[in-house]
Design a protein around this motif. Structure first.
Motif, mmCIF file in Angstrom:
data_model
loop_
_atom_site.group_PDB
_atom_site.id
_atom_site.type_symbol
_atom_site.label_atom_id
_atom_site.label_comp_id
_atom_site.label_asym_id
_atom_site.label_seq_id
_atom_site.Cartn_x
_atom_site.Cartn_y
_atom_site.Cartn_z
ATOM 1 N N ARG A 66 0.778 -1.308 -0.112
ATOM 2 C CA ARG A 66 0.117 -0.061 0.024
ATOM 3 C C ARG A 66 0.844 1.279 0.095
ATOM 4 O O ARG A 66 0.557 2.228 0.606
ATOM 5 C CB ARG A 66 -0.969 0.211 1.198
ATOM 6 C CG ARG A 66 -1.839 -1.041 1.250
ATOM 7 C CD ARG A 66 -3.236 -0.757 0.359
ATOM 8 N NE ARG A 66 -4.118 0.175 0.828
ATOM 9 C CZ ARG A 66 -5.015 0.894 -0.044
ATOM 10 N NH1 ARG A 66 -5.145 0.500 -1.214
ATOM 11 N NH2 ARG A 66 -5.456 1.798 0.423
ATOM 12 N N SER A 123 -1.945 8.650 -4.494
ATOM 13 C CA SER A 123 -2.874 7.373 -4.736
ATOM 14 C C SER A 123 -2.279 6.221 -4.474
ATOM 15 O O SER A 123 -1.118 6.233 -3.740
ATOM 16 C CB SER A 123 -3.282 7.571 -6.257
ATOM 17 O OG SER A 123 -4.153 6.582 -6.253
ATOM 18 N N HIS A 153 -3.925 -0.625 -7.203
ATOM 19 C CA HIS A 153 -4.662 -1.509 -6.658
ATOM 20 C C HIS A 153 -4.354 -2.788 -7.623
ATOM 21 O O HIS A 153 -4.567 -3.923 -7.207
ATOM 22 C CB HIS A 153 -6.126 -1.356 -6.846
ATOM 23 C CG HIS A 153 -6.814 -0.300 -5.731
ATOM 24 N ND1 HIS A 153 -6.471 -0.538 -4.345
ATOM 25 C CD2 HIS A 153 -7.327 0.918 -5.891
ATOM 26 C CE1 HIS A 153 -7.057 0.225 -3.759
ATOM 27 N NE2 HIS A 153 -7.536 1.436 -4.323
ATOM 28 N N LEU A 160 -4.486 0.113 -12.438
ATOM 29 C CA LEU A 160 -5.894 0.651 -11.671
ATOM 30 C C LEU A 160 -5.460 1.189 -10.418
ATOM 31 O O LEU A 160 -4.808 0.803 -9.400
ATOM 32 C CB LEU A 160 -6.784 -0.510 -11.250
ATOM 33 C CG LEU A 160 -8.208 -0.281 -10.625
ATOM 34 C CD1 LEU A 160 -9.009 0.498 -11.264
ATOM 35 C CD2 LEU A 160 -8.753 -1.345 -10.190
ATOM 36 N N LEU A 161 -5.730 2.708 -10.200
ATOM 37 C CA LEU A 161 -5.218 3.395 -9.179
ATOM 38 C C LEU A 161 -6.717 3.685 -8.343
ATOM 39 O O LEU A 161 -7.705 3.739 -8.557
ATOM 40 C CB LEU A 161 -4.554 4.809 -9.852
ATOM 41 C CG LEU A 161 -3.390 4.602 -10.636
ATOM 42 C CD1 LEU A 161 -3.091 5.902 -11.133
ATOM 43 C CD2 LEU A 161 -2.396 4.051 -10.084
ATOM 44 N N ASP A 162 -6.199 4.343 -7.133
ATOM 45 C CA ASP A 162 -7.093 4.732 -6.154
ATOM 46 C C ASP A 162 -7.631 6.000 -6.412
ATOM 47 O O ASP A 162 -6.858 6.766 -7.253
ATOM 48 C CB ASP A 162 -6.608 4.636 -4.722
ATOM 49 C CG ASP A 162 -7.861 4.672 -3.679
ATOM 50 O OD1 ASP A 162 -8.238 3.729 -3.487
ATOM 51 O OD2 ASP A 162 -8.118 5.654 -3.072
ATOM 52 N N GLY A 163 -8.496 6.747 -5.851
ATOM 53 C CA GLY A 163 -8.771 8.174 -6.310
ATOM 54 C C GLY A 163 -7.696 8.979 -5.693
ATOM 55 O O GLY A 163 -6.989 8.592 -5.038
ATOM 56 N N GLY A 221 -16.492 3.270 -10.383
ATOM 57 C CA GLY A 221 -16.916 3.658 -9.283
ATOM 58 C C GLY A 221 -17.773 4.888 -8.998
ATOM 59 O O GLY A 221 -18.087 5.633 -9.975
ATOM 60 N N HIS A 228 -15.862 7.059 -3.750
ATOM 61 C CA HIS A 228 -14.603 6.417 -4.038
ATOM 62 C C HIS A 228 -14.263 5.986 -5.368
ATOM 63 O O HIS A 228 -14.353 4.744 -5.655
ATOM 64 C CB HIS A 228 -14.723 5.333 -3.099
ATOM 65 C CG HIS A 228 -13.257 4.527 -2.728
ATOM 66 N ND1 HIS A 228 -12.785 4.399 -1.367
ATOM 67 C CD2 HIS A 228 -12.272 4.411 -3.617
ATOM 68 C CE1 HIS A 228 -11.623 3.877 -1.286
ATOM 69 N NE2 HIS A 228 -11.197 4.043 -2.982
ATOM 70 N N LEU A 239 -12.228 4.953 -8.820
ATOM 71 C CA LEU A 239 -10.930 4.523 -9.221
ATOM 72 C C LEU A 239 -10.578 4.805 -10.537
ATOM 73 O O LEU A 239 -11.591 4.988 -11.403
ATOM 74 C CB LEU A 239 -11.182 2.937 -9.166
ATOM 75 C CG LEU A 239 -11.416 2.346 -7.881
ATOM 76 C CD1 LEU A 239 -11.724 1.010 -8.023
ATOM 77 C CD2 LEU A 239 -10.474 2.467 -6.785
ATOM 78 N N SER A 253 -8.743 3.990 -14.249
ATOM 79 C CA SER A 253 -8.096 3.229 -14.903
ATOM 80 C C SER A 253 -7.047 3.918 -16.014
ATOM 81 O O SER A 253 -7.655 4.934 -16.641
ATOM 82 C CB SER A 253 -9.006 2.630 -15.587
ATOM 83 O OG SER A 253 -8.326 1.506 -16.718
#
Length: 239
Positions: free
Chosen positions: A37, A53, A56, A66-69, A106, A110, A112, A114
């Motif tokens: 993480r 970020s 994921h 694939l990234l988090d916000g 999403g 929250h 996500l 791409s």
């Protein structure tokens, strides 16, 4: 006279618009980044903002991550089709990835992201973008407006898409220069070519050697797409 048909040379197919030459160490680094993480820095070149970020997951066959916000989520939103830079710290150096946002997944609570990787590489400094350094006698001239003070005249020592180091000769400006304040600058790159840009003052240093002068480090604020394109083209022409 017999005429033989001319053979047309086959045009090689264009390279795919995403990275395909992945190395094993790159995959390992992305795996470890996701498992730990580890925070990833995200630099949005259009706004000059840097946020963070997490990774994921990834698919190297399609060059997608694939990234988090983005955090904090108070900055300018990243729109589909826009490009940005990712930066990951590793034992071998700093790993930079140039990416384009493919899709926002999403809900608003929250999201996500791409993204598709265009290029990547290891570097030894934290700068995402190119920086040019000017020799004496070839430095662009700059006019700086600090609040209600008269305009200051100086020179550009070095320049990137993010900001610049400016030199202003004369008395110490540290007392009147509050860090974080907005400056209005006009940089004359060549006869007939100048840009008027707003910037945030990040550092002000005064020195008496070899003469009394101030060194101002500034970060450019959000600029128009036209100005961004002109600045990028100018820097690319010098690098």
């Amino acid at each position: 006279m017999l005429k033989f048909p001319t053979l047309k040379k086959k045009t090689p197919p264009p390279p795919p618009p995403y990275k395909t030459d992945w190395k094993e160490w790159e995959a390992d680094l992305l795996v470890q980044c996701g498992l730990k993480r580890q925070l990833v820095s995200v630099y949005h070149s259009a706004s000059g903002e840097t946020r963070q970020s997490f990774v994921h997951g990834f698919d190297l066959a399609s060059g997608e991550l694939l990234l988090d916000g983005l955090y904090p989520n108070t900055g300018q939103p990243l729109n589909e089709g826009e490009q940005c830079w990712l930066q990951i710290n590793s034992a071998a150096g700093i790993y930079n990835l140039h990416v384009v946002l493919q899709e926002i997944l999403g809900g608003d609570a929250h999201p996500l992201l791409s993204v598709r990787v265009l290029e990547s590489g290891l570097v030894t400094n934290r700068r995402w973008r190119k920086r040019v350094y000017f020799e004496r006698g070839q430095m662009p001239q700059v006019s700086i407006k600090l609040g209600g003070f008269p305009a200051l005249q100086g020179q550009v020592l070095n320049l990137s898409q993010q900001g610049a180091m400016l030199e202003v000769c004369g008395e110490n400006l540290r007392a009147s220069s509050q860090l974080g304040r907005t400056l209005r600058t006009r940089i004359d790159f060549s006869p007939g070519f100048f840009l008027e840009l707003r910037a945030s003052l990040k550092q002000c240093r005064f020195t008496r050697e070899p003469y009394c002068h101030n060194l101002l480090r500034v970060q450019f604020q959000l600029m128009s797409a036209d100005n961004r394109g002109l600045l990028d083209n100018y820097i690319d022409s010098l690098v």
